[in-house]
Design a protein around this motif. Structure first.
Motif, PDB file in Angstrom:
ATOM      1  N   ASP A 101       0.838  -1.215   0.000  1.00 65.08           N
ATOM      2  CA  ASP A 101       0.000   0.000   0.000  1.00 65.08           C
ATOM      3  C   ASP A 101       0.866   1.256   0.000  1.00 65.08           C
ATOM      4  OD1 ASP A 101      -2.333  -1.512   0.021  1.00 65.08           O
ATOM      5  OD2 ASP A 101      -2.677  -1.266   2.188  1.00 65.08           O
ATOM      6  N   ASP A 102       1.933   1.249   0.813  1.00 66.21           N
ATOM      7  CA  ASP A 102       2.855   2.393   0.840  1.00 66.21           C
ATOM      8  C   ASP A 102       3.503   2.597  -0.525  1.00 66.21           C
ATOM      9  OD1 ASP A 102       2.435   3.003   3.527  1.00 66.21           O
ATOM     10  OD2 ASP A 102       4.206   1.887   4.216  1.00 66.21           O
ATOM     11  N   LEU A 103       3.934   1.513  -1.139  1.00 66.21           N
ATOM     12  CA  LEU A 103       4.577   1.615  -2.445  1.00 66.21           C
ATOM     13  C   LEU A 103       3.620   2.186  -3.482  1.00 66.21           C
ATOM     14  CD1 LEU A 103       6.573  -1.730  -2.438  1.00 66.21           C
ATOM     15  CD2 LEU A 103       7.475   0.583  -2.096  1.00 66.21           C
ATOM     16  N   ARG A 105       1.056   4.140  -2.805  1.00 69.84           N
ATOM     17  CA  ARG A 105       0.813   5.533  -2.411  1.00 69.84           C
ATOM     18  C   ARG A 105       1.951   6.452  -2.856  1.00 69.84           C
ATOM     19  NH1 ARG A 105       0.729   4.906   2.897  1.00 69.84           N
ATOM     20  NH2 ARG A 105      -1.418   4.249   2.826  1.00 69.84           N
ATOM     21  N   TYR A 106       3.196   6.027  -2.639  1.00 67.01           N
ATOM     22  CA  TYR A 106       4.332   6.918  -2.878  1.00 67.01           C
ATOM     23  C   TYR A 106       4.982   6.768  -4.251  1.00 67.01           C
ATOM     24  CZ  TYR A 106       3.845   7.827   2.072  1.00 67.01           C
ATOM     25  OH  TYR A 106       3.331   8.179   3.303  1.00 67.01           O
ATOM     26  N   LEU A 107       4.801   5.624  -4.898  1.00 66.51           N
ATOM     27  CA  LEU A 107       5.431   5.418  -6.197  1.00 66.51           C
ATOM     28  C   LEU A 107       4.466   5.516  -7.367  1.00 66.51           C
ATOM     29  CD1 LEU A 107       7.790   2.424  -5.353  1.00 66.51           C
ATOM     30  CD2 LEU A 107       8.304   4.864  -5.333  1.00 66.51           C
ATOM     31  N   VAL A 108       3.229   5.102  -7.153  1.00 61.05           N
ATOM     32  CA  VAL A 108       2.261   5.062  -8.244  1.00 61.05           C
ATOM     33  C   VAL A 108       1.347   6.287  -8.202  1.00 61.05           C
ATOM     34  CG1 VAL A 108       0.363   3.763  -9.282  1.00 61.05           C
ATOM     35  CG2 VAL A 108       2.301   2.544  -8.282  1.00 61.05           C
ATOM     36  N   ASN A 109       0.846   6.607  -7.051  1.00 56.43           N
ATOM     37  CA  ASN A 109      -0.119   7.701  -6.921  1.00 56.43           C
ATOM     38  C   ASN A 109       0.526   9.017  -6.525  1.00 56.43           C
ATOM     39  OD1 ASN A 109      -2.254   6.011  -7.549  1.00 56.43           O
ATOM     40  ND2 ASN A 109      -2.572   5.422  -5.428  1.00 56.43           N
ATOM     41  N   THR A 110       1.659   9.310  -7.149  1.00 55.80           N
ATOM     42  CA  THR A 110       2.328  10.576  -6.849  1.00 55.80           C
ATOM     43  C   THR A 110       1.901  11.616  -7.875  1.00 55.80           C
ATOM     44  OG1 THR A 110       4.232   9.896  -8.165  1.00 55.80           O
ATOM     45  CG2 THR A 110       4.354   9.487  -5.812  1.00 55.80           C
ATOM     46  N   PRO A 111       1.808  12.879  -7.442  1.00 55.29           N
ATOM     47  CA  PRO A 111       1.398  13.938  -8.372  1.00 55.29           C
ATOM     48  C   PRO A 111       2.446  14.194  -9.453  1.00 55.29           C
ATOM     49  CG  PRO A 111       1.814  14.819  -6.174  1.00 55.29           C
ATOM     50  CD  PRO A 111       2.032  13.350  -6.113  1.00 55.29           C
TER      51      PRO A 111
END
Length: 111
Positions: A101-103, A105-111
């Motif tokens: 989930d963290d990956l 959040r921070y790698l895929v769903n980054t602006p």
């Protein structure tokens, strides 16, 4: 401390194909006692700061931010440090799912 490929979180990173700095690749559990002299070993595109979610961990991160060596890391200059929870220290299926989930959040769903 930096987790190696034998640690469950390091294994997840390896399994998904995430490239890691050379110093973090290999058949070991973790790198212990990262010092001022070896701080560049944790430099990369992204840094996950795993915490036991204690106030001391937040103080440690704030203290690191005051260091000139810390500020020279490329990951710091790009502001790619993410505070993640204690699940990165664990190995059960719930922890692995939380890491994924963290990956995302921070790698895929980054602006």
């Amino acid at each position: 401390m930096s987790y190696g490929e034998k640690h469950p979180s390091g294994s997840v990173l390896k399994d998904i194909g995430l490239q890691r700095p050379k110093s973090q690749r290999g058949d070991f559990f973790y790198i212990e006692n990262i010092s001022k002299e070896t701080i560049s070993d944790i430099d990369g595109d992204i840094l996950f700061f795993a915490s036991w979610e204690r106030e001391d961990d937040k103080k440690t991160l704030e203290k690191l931010k005051q260091s000139s060596l810390w500020s020279k890391l490329k990951v710091i200059q790009r502001n790619q440090v993410y505070f993640v929870g204690s699940h990165w220290h664990q190995s059960d299926i719930f922890a692995i799912n939380a890491i994924l989930d963290d990956l995302e959040r921070y790698l895929v769903n980054t602006p």
